[in-house]
Write a protein that holds these residues in place. Structure first.
Motif, mmCIF file in Angstrom:
data_model
loop_
_atom_site.group_PDB
_atom_site.id
_atom_site.type_symbol
_atom_site.label_atom_id
_atom_site.label_comp_id
_atom_site.label_asym_id
_atom_site.label_seq_id
_atom_site.Cartn_x
_atom_site.Cartn_y
_atom_site.Cartn_z
ATOM 1 N N GLU A 119 -13.394 53.503 -41.630
ATOM 2 C CA GLU A 119 -12.910 52.852 -40.408
ATOM 3 C C GLU A 119 -14.069 52.647 -39.434
ATOM 4 O OE1 GLU A 119 -9.507 54.673 -38.636
ATOM 5 O OE2 GLU A 119 -8.601 55.157 -40.574
ATOM 6 N N LYS A 126 -20.640 45.927 -38.060
ATOM 7 C CA LYS A 126 -20.714 44.684 -38.812
ATOM 8 C C LYS A 126 -22.069 44.547 -39.501
ATOM 9 C CE LYS A 126 -19.871 39.738 -38.694
ATOM 10 N NZ LYS A 126 -20.997 39.634 -39.644
ATOM 11 N N TYR A 149 -13.207 39.470 -48.766
ATOM 12 C CA TYR A 149 -12.859 40.496 -47.787
ATOM 13 C C TYR A 149 -11.361 40.555 -47.604
ATOM 14 C CZ TYR A 149 -17.751 40.695 -46.541
ATOM 15 O OH TYR A 149 -19.099 40.866 -46.584
ATOM 16 N N SER A 150 -10.870 41.742 -47.411
ATOM 17 C CA SER A 150 -9.468 41.934 -47.090
ATOM 18 C C SER A 150 -9.448 42.843 -45.875
ATOM 19 C CB SER A 150 -8.742 42.608 -48.250
ATOM 20 O OG SER A 150 -9.029 41.974 -49.468
ATOM 21 N N GLU A 151 -9.112 42.271 -44.732
ATOM 22 C CA GLU A 151 -9.174 43.058 -43.502
ATOM 23 C C GLU A 151 -7.794 43.602 -43.167
ATOM 24 O OE1 GLU A 151 -12.039 43.005 -41.394
ATOM 25 O OE2 GLU A 151 -13.236 41.394 -42.297
ATOM 26 N N THR A 159 -8.691 49.258 -42.033
ATOM 27 C CA THR A 159 -9.646 49.344 -43.118
ATOM 28 C C THR A 159 -10.085 47.959 -43.551
ATOM 29 O OG1 THR A 159 -8.086 50.996 -43.902
ATOM 30 C CG2 THR A 159 -9.965 50.517 -45.326
ATOM 31 N N THR A 160 -11.328 47.850 -43.953
ATOM 32 C CA THR A 160 -11.782 46.620 -44.596
ATOM 33 C C THR A 160 -12.033 46.930 -46.062
ATOM 34 O OG1 THR A 160 -12.767 45.750 -42.610
ATOM 35 C CG2 THR A 160 -13.613 44.877 -44.696
ATOM 36 N N SER A 211 -3.961 42.856 -47.484
ATOM 37 C CA SER A 211 -5.313 42.306 -47.527
ATOM 38 C C SER A 211 -5.312 41.293 -48.652
ATOM 39 C CB SER A 211 -6.321 43.414 -47.835
ATOM 40 O OG SER A 211 -6.110 44.538 -47.004
#
Lengths: 337, 337, 337, 337
Positions: B7, B11, B30-32, B36-37, D31
């Motif tokens: 977390e 960047k 990317y899955s934001e 969480t990314t 995501s």
């Protein structure tokens, strides 16, 4: 060695078996019970192949009483062995710290790491030039260049170097290396062990992932039997059902080996756990149980390491680990190598 | 491959990590999430070192979705591979039986065994010339002479021969051998695997004592990645806590390998158990679960064998085992190789 | 049992040890070698505690020659035991299939599954009412209600039922259950085994995750020693280093148990692997190696199962698995129970 | 928890899965990658059954990010727990020594041992009244009489007592026992754990022979979840391939548990090794790695002990072990409990 015969076997077959033992120079003592005959073999039974004896159809069971190893056996060599390496003595009450990156990545990197670990008090520099990797697509090491960079780092800092060999074809390349490491996956590469037995160069032999302590000592026996007495054993964790960390460190093996063998034993908490924060507590435990040293992965930038970075300490972590180690070594009445 | 970030990471660090993946030719999705990314890596992730990624201090966890092996992967090569060996085809619905003594002991012995196993229907002859032995004091094999005797037996019977290599320095000696065996203890002798990858000669690769199926396939991948497609895998029991028999045969591994790889897989009930009477029932089970063959130890006089005699079948036992094998192979709709 | 004494021990201590053996009703045969004295104990040595004997300071080593189990030992009971269960005979050449969901979830569910598995040819219905779960927060089973629903399913289909007991306090609740299952985690819950020994009800005893075959038979021995001869053993995979599937099925254990014991042995491919597609090939292998049956998880809707759904077959998969099983059972010359 | 969906799954099935998570009170973050959708579950995921989720045919993989245990988790309870036992505090920087015979054999014996261990500085007395034995023919303990003798020893010396329970039916008998021990073989006897959760009496929970650290903590979670916060964990060696000693002590587990949980952890070098001379070096290592105590077998006459005598220390050995322990505990800046 005790050979327990089956009931009611023919005298002729017993005599034939006895003759095969006598041809190995063994003396046989018979113990005749009401139902069972037991043969006690006296002499050097290390050459007797238990499986072959078991296969004899008059044999019910075989039990080895003495260890199958001789040259590494403390029974025949009660004093601790110490191995001189570049001005240090490994074993015999001296505690050594071998540190450095998993892989040599560049001349600058290895010199930088060497200087830092020397400052913190490490006695030897480690770094992989030939890397055994599970995947053919992973970084395989800088190979001959890596060895060259290690020697530069040795020249720059005076630290003796330890690095892994992966083939008996490379032995000549290791002429200036101080300690040749045999990795866990090659612990039973017997041809390599035989070749190293013809050298006098110190060998750091790592325990195989699923090798028993007895097999580990038998692999060291190969090197000593070949004529090279300079073997340092290294416990590095075994493979078990537990998945919390990479391997299961077998610290008890250190106590067992010190009891059964005169060779020095060190511990590798970095590979044994794969977890940086466990390096310091496991080093403490290794000192307490009698290890002659530890081998610790240290990297200038663990997050960018080309291999095994996840388990490396950075310089600050290594420095505080060294402080903890020195304190415990002193408390145990030992001295740094 | 899925990389789950911690977390609240900067960047800048994410971009730096992303760049390192892009340099390997990978695309990143990317899955934001709210907290969480997640980075999904698309492309050939077999080169990504999971440990190194884990070591990055912005990474919480890494999960590999696809297998790390490519050349051996059935996903990219759906058809079964078959390996031609001296007029036989191994794999692809053909069932082969490799038989012979643990060690070659003399020219007469190996020719005698070869004739007998041929009579019973075996397709290949095995016999050890270079023997990996736990103890340096045990019989180490007849070495070059052993190879010579094997070739005599081949000349006498026409049976192709399988024998173990213990060093890449010996490869030239194996020029006339039909199938080169890599033993369990050398399964991760990567230098040897690389050298065998430069050959086209069939390689019989045995699973290591404590190797996972994935590691086993990765070792085969070394050989295929080097350019040699002719690999036969051999399950030979794994090391567990159970002491009733020598190893624990892992028959399920055969089913898993057939599912994940296109390479042929055989089973060695002799080494897997060390118990002669288990050879026949385990061969039955291996056939039932889909093995492409078995490798069985047969000796002219098991009680006098120089190594591993305890686990060898005599000629009568082998002959009746062959009868049982042929019956089951037919019942499964397969044919003898 | 062979007791090997240390060298040069006092006659007084030997006499004292001998007396302790004689008090157990054992006869002692002495075998005096030049250096060593060996005591051979004749009689029922199953009561001798090897560890206690080892602790005696005149003892060098102890070797057990005969098995520590008696009632389950084939040596004293050469014929196969068969266990009658609701019109079926388990063991002695009959092959039984026990099927059903991991957990009983509702009356409708269990009756529906029972009808389907009966249609496909299963002989017994399984379903968990009391569920051993690693987490206290996981579904623990419908408990007494679950037992009630199982009995409804039995009434509806005529299938005898098998369900797991988790406490000796629940024995009365199991009065109408046909076969009481003891789970792997309770294999050495000796108090529970003793209580089940006082019953005559068939017990399905599952092997512990890391139990040796000998320990498994000793747990069965507890039940037989208590007076209950109706024990069915169940191999369900052991815990090893391999992580590809949930457990490592130990099919060899089936052959070993059939060799050493007269009790019927079945195999549970669902728990042993946790992978639905492996159920059929492993059932084939179990039949080939001599199992007396299999226990298979079947669910009306695996994706919604409250526990272990991932390893359950749906009705179609079970039906085709049954077809494969029947074919192989016939080919082995056995009949469905 | 991260749920990775397969490619190209229907929106309807995703919604249905999502609904089942929402019904457990979880929030879902999606995501969406180019090919893959990932669901991040936020909330108390300890109730989610990973296997059941995996079984869903739209799910490719599941990864748990947070631990499945709550009450024992240090994350939610950062301070060390200490457990008051008869005037001593176990945990939180206090080091306790529990000592005594494997089995209570007579009133005289247990009082004699209690007096001696007290003299040497032990804080608690252990002794088995109910004994879990592999063989039904081995000594099973004095049972209720054994408990009575332990209470006499407590009255005579003031030492609190620790003894093993083998059945939830015996809980009333343990009313005056200070610490109830749950043995390794009952670590997943969940019914027993539930019953002990309804008590407030301290429980000494031993790790199962092949239990992971996570499973061990989940078993403790059963007791805490039931309302009893007084759990002391005990590492006692795990089962691996190594046969040199009885079990493989997993000292690293102590460090892992101290890191992940707030509960006190002690170590049992006697059962972990079965070898008296290893008790002292392993106690040293346990102290160094952070254990809160050790449990050591001591017997008035190890050679005559009714069970496990081989691993017991005599009074002199225990006394010198205690001297070593006290010195190291002080060196670590801890105090005896």
């Amino acid at each position: 060695m005790i050979v327990i015969l089956k009931e009611n076997v023919s005298k002729q077959k017993v005599d034939s078996l006895a003759k095969s033992f006598e041809q190995m120079g063994l003396t046989i003592h018979y113990s005749e019970g009401t139902h069972t005959t037991i043969m006690g073999l006296v002499g050097d039974t290390s050459q007797v192949d238990m499986d072959a004896v078991c296969a004899n159809d008059i044999v019910a069971a075989v039990k080895r009483i003495s260890e199958p190893y001789k040259a590494v056996n403390r029974r025949f060599h009660p004093q601790d062995t110490h191995i001189p390496v570049g001005g240090h003595n490994i074993g015999e009450g001296n505690f050594c710290v071998i540190a450095g990156p998993c892989s040599v990545e560049s001349e600058e990197q290895i010199i930088c790491v060497a200087e830092e670990i020397k400052k913190s008090g490490a006695q030897l520099l480690r770094g992989g030039a030939f890397k055994p990797r599970t995947s053919p697509y992973s970084f395989q090491g800088l190979e001959a260049n890596g060895l060259r960079f290690l020697l530069e780092a040795k020249a720059a800092t005076g630290l003796p170097i330890v690095t892994e060999i992966m083939s008996e074809m490379h032995i000549d390349l290791f002429a200036d290396v101080d300690v040749i490491q045999v990795g866990a996956r090659n612990m039973q590469n017997f041809q390599l062990l035989k070749e190293l037995g013809h050298s006098k160069k110190p060998v750091l032999l790592k325990r195989g992932l699923s090798s028993t302590v007895e097999e580990f000592l038998m692999s060291a026996e190969y090197i000593l039997a070949g004529g090279n007495p300079n073997v340092i054993l290294c416990e590095r964790g075994i493979r078990t059902f537990e998945t919390a960390i990479r391997n299961t460190p077998d610290l008890t093996a250190i106590a067992l080996i010190k009891h059964n063998s005169h060779l020095p034993v060190i511990f590798d908490p970095s590979h044994a756990t794969g977890v940086p924060w466990l390096v310091e507590p496991l080093s403490r435990a290794a000192i307490a149980i009698g290890a002659d040293g530890v081998m610790i992965e240290v990297h200038n930038n663990p997050a960018c390491a080309l291999c095994d970075g996840a388990q490396s300490l950075n310089f600050d972590q290594f420095s505080s680990t060294m402080a903890s180690i020195k304190k415990r070594v002193a408390a145990e009445g030992k001295r740094m190598a």
